[in-house]
Motif scaffolding. Sequence first.
Motif, mmCIF file in Angstrom:
data_model
loop_
_atom_site.group_PDB
_atom_site.id
_atom_site.type_symbol
_atom_site.label_atom_id
_atom_site.label_comp_id
_atom_site.label_asym_id
_atom_site.label_seq_id
_atom_site.Cartn_x
_atom_site.Cartn_y
_atom_site.Cartn_z
ATOM 1 N N GLY A 161 4.052 5.989 0.817
ATOM 2 C CA GLY A 161 4.045 5.349 -0.488
ATOM 3 C C GLY A 161 3.678 6.314 -1.594
ATOM 4 N N HIS A 162 3.871 5.845 -2.838
ATOM 5 C CA HIS A 162 3.699 6.735 -3.992
ATOM 6 C C HIS A 162 2.769 6.163 -5.056
ATOM 7 N N ALA A 163 2.160 5.026 -4.804
ATOM 8 C CA ALA A 163 1.287 4.425 -5.811
ATOM 9 C C ALA A 163 0.065 5.306 -6.066
ATOM 10 N N ARG A 164 -0.432 5.248 -7.307
ATOM 11 C CA ARG A 164 -1.606 6.061 -7.634
ATOM 12 C C ARG A 164 -2.858 5.518 -6.956
ATOM 13 N N ARG A 165 -2.914 4.200 -6.772
ATOM 14 C CA ARG A 165 -4.056 3.590 -6.103
ATOM 15 C C ARG A 165 -3.978 3.964 -4.633
ATOM 16 N N ALA A 166 -5.040 4.569 -4.085
ATOM 17 C CA ALA A 166 -4.921 5.232 -2.786
ATOM 18 C C ALA A 166 -5.998 4.797 -1.804
ATOM 19 N N VAL A 167 -5.594 4.769 -0.537
ATOM 20 C CA VAL A 167 -6.509 4.659 0.599
ATOM 21 C C VAL A 167 -6.376 5.942 1.406
ATOM 22 N N LEU A 168 -7.492 6.531 1.769
ATOM 23 C CA LEU A 168 -7.505 7.743 2.588
ATOM 24 C C LEU A 168 -8.112 7.411 3.943
ATOM 25 N N ARG A 218 6.084 -0.361 7.752
ATOM 26 C CA ARG A 218 6.771 -1.599 8.132
ATOM 27 C C ARG A 218 6.482 -2.754 7.177
ATOM 28 N N GLU A 219 5.256 -2.819 6.655
ATOM 29 C CA GLU A 219 4.832 -3.961 5.850
ATOM 30 C C GLU A 219 4.788 -3.570 4.373
ATOM 31 N N ARG A 220 5.817 -4.019 3.662
ATOM 32 C CA ARG A 220 5.969 -3.636 2.264
ATOM 33 C C ARG A 220 4.764 -4.027 1.415
ATOM 34 N N GLU A 221 4.140 -5.170 1.754
ATOM 35 C CA GLU A 221 3.031 -5.637 0.918
ATOM 36 C C GLU A 221 1.831 -4.708 0.990
ATOM 37 N N LEU A 222 1.665 -3.976 2.102
ATOM 38 C CA LEU A 222 0.537 -3.059 2.210
ATOM 39 C C LEU A 222 0.660 -1.886 1.236
ATOM 40 N N ALA A 248 2.565 -2.075 -1.611
ATOM 41 C CA ALA A 248 3.135 -2.554 -2.866
ATOM 42 C C ALA A 248 2.497 -1.869 -4.071
ATOM 43 N N ASP A 249 1.174 -1.774 -4.054
ATOM 44 C CA ASP A 249 0.496 -1.094 -5.166
ATOM 45 C C ASP A 249 -0.528 -0.096 -4.649
ATOM 46 N N THR A 250 -0.353 0.319 -3.404
ATOM 47 C CA THR A 250 -1.302 1.234 -2.766
ATOM 48 C C THR A 250 -0.557 2.268 -1.946
ATOM 49 N N SER A 251 -0.932 3.517 -2.087
ATOM 50 C CA SER A 251 -0.423 4.560 -1.185
ATOM 51 C C SER A 251 -1.458 4.803 -0.088
ATOM 52 N N TRP A 252 -0.960 5.128 1.084
ATOM 53 C CA TRP A 252 -1.805 5.337 2.257
ATOM 54 C C TRP A 252 -1.695 6.801 2.682
ATOM 55 N N HIS A 253 -2.824 7.427 2.868
ATOM 56 C CA HIS A 253 -2.863 8.852 3.184
ATOM 57 C C HIS A 253 -3.686 9.050 4.452
ATOM 58 N N PHE A 254 -3.150 9.821 5.381
ATOM 59 C CA PHE A 254 -3.735 9.944 6.714
ATOM 60 C C PHE A 254 -4.002 11.411 7.041
ATOM 61 N N LEU A 255 -5.274 11.787 7.063
ATOM 62 C CA LEU A 255 -5.657 13.123 7.515
ATOM 63 C C LEU A 255 -5.644 13.096 9.043
#
Length: 417
Positions: free
Chosen positions: A50-57, A82-86, A88-95
């Motif tokens: 995802g590309h949203a500025r609001r982020a989860v790391l 898989r889940e678009r709603e996750l 929708a306004d959040t990008s997910w980043h995985f170290l």
Amino acid sequence: MSLLPELRYPTVSEIEASARTLAAQRPGLCTLRHIGVSRAGRPLQLLSVGHARRAVLIVAGAHANEPTGGATLLVLAERALRERELRADTSWHFLLCADPDGAALHRAPAPRTLLDYHLGFFRPAGAEQPEWSPSLLPPDLLPPETRALMRLIDELRPYLQVTLHGTDLGGSWVQLTKDVPGLAEPFAKSAAELHIPVETGACDAAGWRASGPGVRVMPSSSLDAAYPSMPDDARLSTWYRPHRYGGLTAVVEVPMWASDLVDDPGQHPAPVAALRHLARRLCLDAQRVERILADALPRLPGPDGPLLRAAKWALELVPGLASDLVEVAPVDTTRAYIGSVDAFGRRLPLRAAAMLLRVLREAGDHAAPRLEELVATWSDAFSDRFRARWVPVADQVEHQARTVVAAALHARGSDVG
């Protein structure tokens, strides 16, 4: 999932290969990039969805001996795709792995017993752990893994950082740097569905405010530490870095082996006497390992490698911790808490013995059989005392992944971000 046979955790190489596949399959949504290198030159890689500025790391592999997080990270990445709603306004980043050097030294991908687990055990000395080093070292001496993680947090400014941890034997619990209202309910529901006990008295969180069973909020600086001798301070770790940007960190712990003894909220009949007994046993067990170390040390080639440094560091913690148990009034007197201290007191000398055993075996030292006997005896006693039962890898991963998603949704809907 092909990477999750009943008794196996994916290696860092397999996690990286899966991340490359995801990035290649969904190039419009997924990117994989290097964010730094380890002390030994291994890459630190970040998978973003995802590309949203609001982020989860999401951070996996901060502790080499806690292998569930890598598999959980892959499940979460696939779910975010898989889940678009996750997203929708959040990008997910995985170290993918915060400490690939440590992961290369912990060699127990398919443990059948606690003995198997300890025969390949490695956990670095505190100052060499990426998340904890800022609480133990000056800024100019931080390892490159820590500096890379701090840069990443500064770049992403996540409203939530989740670091995936685990325990060898016990239950599941969550540590929060700020409260996440509503998280305790889905956390407890998931644990119950998967028959994973909730650790209600984890000594890691002794004295912290409970947001719900097994969910603890880290204390402010005005509160006294439950164990004054312990050298690290969570408030100085990378867990608190997101606070600069209004965020928080959730630490999600899940057990490899479960014990149904860790969620007993009943009052222990004699907590002070029990803690004194555990302190004495801790000192005696550590002394047995120290005598073998003192005997073998003149025969070992120098300088100390990471296994020996870690074994020495674990042993150095013992006197102060034993003193804390005796001299500091217990902040929790439940059976669950006393059981957690019992488990921690078994872990320290056992882990030191296990890592020292690997050093002596590699050196072909004649003291190795003495340690082999200790590691085997203590592993079996640990398992028997807590009635250990294996938690299937898929269940470990599912519970951790559910808790992460719940934390992300509840934190997003609250004022913490």
